[in-house]
Design a protein around this motif. Sequence first.
Motif, short mmCIF file in Angstrom:
data_model
loop_
_atom_site.label_atom_id
_atom_site.label_comp_id
_atom_site.label_asym_id
_atom_site.label_seq_id
_atom_site.Cartn_x
_atom_site.Cartn_y
_atom_site.Cartn_z
N HIS A 167 22.22 4.15 -92.72
CA HIS A 167 21.73 2.78 -92.73
C HIS A 167 21.61 2.23 -94.15
N PRO A 168 21.68 0.91 -94.30
CA PRO A 168 21.46 0.30 -95.62
C PRO A 168 20.07 0.64 -96.15
N ASN A 169 19.93 0.68 -97.44
CA ASN A 169 18.63 0.96 -98.05
C ASN A 169 17.58 -0.06 -97.61
N GLY A 170 16.41 0.44 -97.27
CA GLY A 170 15.30 -0.44 -96.92
C GLY A 170 15.30 -0.95 -95.49
N LEU A 171 16.27 -0.51 -94.68
CA LEU A 171 16.34 -1.03 -93.31
C LEU A 171 15.08 -0.72 -92.51
N GLN A 172 14.66 0.54 -92.51
CA GLN A 172 13.51 0.90 -91.67
C GLN A 172 12.27 0.12 -92.06
#
Length: 287
Positions: free
Chosen positions: A139-144
């Motif tokens: 996933h892209p950084n910071g998604l969660q």
Amino acid sequence: MQNHLTAPRLATVQRFFDSRSSTDLMGSYSWCQAVAAALLPILGDFEVSLRNALHRSLSQFYASTDSAPWMLPISGPVHAGAPVPKTPHSMSSIDKKEIEKIIDRRSKRGRAVGHDDIVAALSFGFWEQLVNGLGRASHPNGLQARALTLAFPAAPAGTIYASQQFRERIVRLLRAVRDVRNRIGHHDAIWAIPEFDMQGYPGFIPRRPRHTLISTRLFASRIAWLASWIDPAVGNHIQRSDHWDCLQRLLSRHALATYRRRGGRAGSYDAVIEGSDTLGHIGTFHF
């Protein structure tokens, strides 16, 4: 009706409620149906709010809008018109197949397929697995952190949205909710809902009818509490609804005794409301 219910199923009800007659047995069975019926719209309000919150949060992350096809690209004709994310959300092959089946069903019926249609048709389990998958390295950084912050802005104070612990906590809570939803959908043992704590860990399983009354009240309260993470207004709506009022009335010794004495026949709930049908009869049943 008893002739059309399997003996093992009725035997389970008979043992748990210690039913001493056919009337008592069918009354206990009907009371469980009434409780399940009252729980279903409460679960429905939570599920709709949950999926819309997660859909909105992922749409905002990928396309800066409240509704976007973050689940694309997928096979099948999909209705255009919304901003398309530059990078699709990474999902398991099982989740992709669920989406493709939804598109295929609607396409075969000659219906246009929009991403909002897909969101509305996805199973509860899909959203549980979606949250579980937010920790993937792909996933892209910071998604969660961004997705969970937007989806659950009213989570308990001190919540670290980017943490594995918070993600796993939500997954455990959703799994516990899904278990009850599935019990209702499959006409399973609604009288034996396992309790779970505020971290989502399972605990006490009812062994007697009196335990069921307490555990089911606790479960309903957990639903309203978790819904309030999305928006306190959702939890308030659930607890101020007729469905909630109906459930609370059913979760009493008086209500259960009323159903058992009447065999669950028509008018049993009305008798619960009137409050006079089983006075003096509660003590004749085993709780």
